[in-house]
Design a protein around this motif. Structure first.
Motif, PDB file in Angstrom:
ATOM      1  N   ILE A  52     -22.276  87.250  60.795  1.00 37.81           N
ATOM      2  CA  ILE A  52     -22.406  86.180  60.152  1.00 37.81           C
ATOM      3  C   ILE A  52     -21.257  85.283  61.308  1.00 37.81           C
ATOM      4  N   ILE A  53     -21.122  85.886  62.134  1.00 39.28           N
ATOM      5  CA  ILE A  53     -20.045  84.367  62.917  1.00 39.28           C
ATOM      6  C   ILE A  53     -21.856  83.841  63.764  1.00 39.28           C
TER       7      ILE A  53
ATOM      8  N   ILE B  32     -18.872  72.073  72.464  1.00 42.01           N
ATOM      9  CA  ILE B  32     -17.605  72.341  72.026  1.00 42.01           C
ATOM     10  C   ILE B  32     -17.578  73.409  70.769  1.00 42.01           C
ATOM     11  N   PHE B  33     -18.958  73.185  69.587  1.00 37.00           N
ATOM     12  CA  PHE B  33     -19.275  74.070  69.216  1.00 37.00           C
ATOM     13  C   PHE B  33     -19.257  76.131  69.555  1.00 37.00           C
ATOM     14  N   SER B  34     -19.835  76.184  70.865  1.00 39.65           N
ATOM     15  CA  SER B  34     -19.721  77.177  71.675  1.00 39.65           C
ATOM     16  C   SER B  34     -18.925  77.736  72.480  1.00 39.65           C
ATOM     17  N   ILE B  35     -17.680  76.682  72.752  1.00 40.80           N
ATOM     18  CA  ILE B  35     -16.486  76.912  73.399  1.00 40.80           C
ATOM     19  C   ILE B  35     -16.037  77.425  71.888  1.00 40.80           C
TER      20      ILE B  35
ATOM     21  N   HIS C  29     -29.231  67.072  62.646  1.00 42.28           N
ATOM     22  CA  HIS C  29     -30.412  67.115  61.883  1.00 42.28           C
ATOM     23  C   HIS C  29     -29.575  65.324  61.751  1.00 42.28           C
ATOM     24  N   VAL C  30     -28.627  65.488  61.642  1.00 38.29           N
ATOM     25  CA  VAL C  30     -27.721  63.798  60.665  1.00 38.29           C
ATOM     26  C   VAL C  30     -28.207  62.805  62.462  1.00 38.29           C
ATOM     27  N   LEU C  31     -27.737  63.245  63.661  1.00 39.35           N
ATOM     28  CA  LEU C  31     -28.184  62.648  63.877  1.00 39.35           C
ATOM     29  C   LEU C  31     -29.689  62.238  64.949  1.00 39.35           C
TER      30      LEU C  31
ATOM     31  N   VAL D 263     -25.817  77.751  61.510  1.00 44.45           N
ATOM     32  CA  VAL D 263     -26.334  77.084  60.324  1.00 44.45           C
ATOM     33  C   VAL D 263     -25.540  76.177  60.329  1.00 44.45           C
ATOM     34  N   ALA D 264     -23.840  75.942  61.365  1.00 41.05           N
ATOM     35  CA  ALA D 264     -22.952  74.558  60.978  1.00 41.05           C
ATOM     36  C   ALA D 264     -23.918  73.650  61.790  1.00 41.05           C
TER      37      ALA D 264
END
Length: 214
Positions: free
Chosen positions: A175-176, A148-151, A189-191, A182-183
């Protein structure tokens, strides 16, 4: 989860040097298309060197080479510098498709890719994947997020490239890239932390040794 993450100098070669080259050439009076074409050379050399060094196909390096060469040819033939500037989307969209498609297989792409770049943890990761349902579920969710983030990354690059002044876009591209990487580390890590296995994948070697002895 990148084969370049353990080599900071490669990030400099792929991101910092191309941007410096572009603005340096533009200041010298070189056209946008020519400056962008020349600025792609360091990343192209880095990707080819990665393939030669590993002596096997690398998903990231191969995608970078195809996007750089393809966008360079089209931009040179058409004289449109913005086609070169959206080359990042040429990587993000196919990557998103392959990532989400991999959910149909027993091992999703994010798991297999991380396993490949962390060979010392491969045995432990395989054992966890076979025996721990929480570990498997975490990697499937991580794979969905990366897709999803890649889209979103690809769409953002296209929108910014065709709405902002051309002179601004090359500075925004790295920057993107960094912001996206990073995002994505946060939910990854949370999962893994929620699955109770993050210390076995990214933690000190002693945790892995304990699991192997158990």
């Amino acid at each position: 989860m990148s084969s370049r993450s353990g080599r900071p100098w490669l990030l400099v070669l792929d991101i910092a040097i191309p941007v410096a080259l572009f603005y340096g050439l533009r200041a010298a009076g070189v056209s946008n298309v020519t400056a962008l074409l020349i600025s792609t050379v360091p990343a192209l050399v880095s990707s080819v060197a990665s393939l030669v060094r590993q002596r096997r196909a690398d998903l990231v390096s191969t995608a970078v080479i195809f996007s750089l060469v393809g966008s360079a040819v089209i931009a040179w033939l058409g004289g449109d510098a913005r086609i070169l500037l959206v080359r990042g989307a040429w990587i993000s969209l196919p990557f998103a498709g392959v990532t989400l498609w991999s959910l149909r297989h027993p091992q999703p792409l994010c798991y297999t890719f991380t396993r490949a770049v962390m060979p010392r943890r491969a045995a432990v990761m395989d054992r966890l994947y076979d025996e721990d349902p929480r570990f498997r579920l975490a990697w499937r969710r991580i794979t969905v997020l990366w897709g999803i983030f890649s889209i979103i990354d690809a769409v953002l690059r296209v929108v910014l490239t065709y709405t902002l002044p051309l002179s601004v876009v090359p500075a925004l591209e790295p920057i993107i890239t960094v912001a996206t990487i990073v995002a994505l580390q946060v939910p990854t890590h949370v999962l893994l932390r929620r699955s109770g296995t993050i210390h076995l994948v990214f933690g000190p070697r002693r945790f892995v040794d304990q699991l192997e002895r158990s």
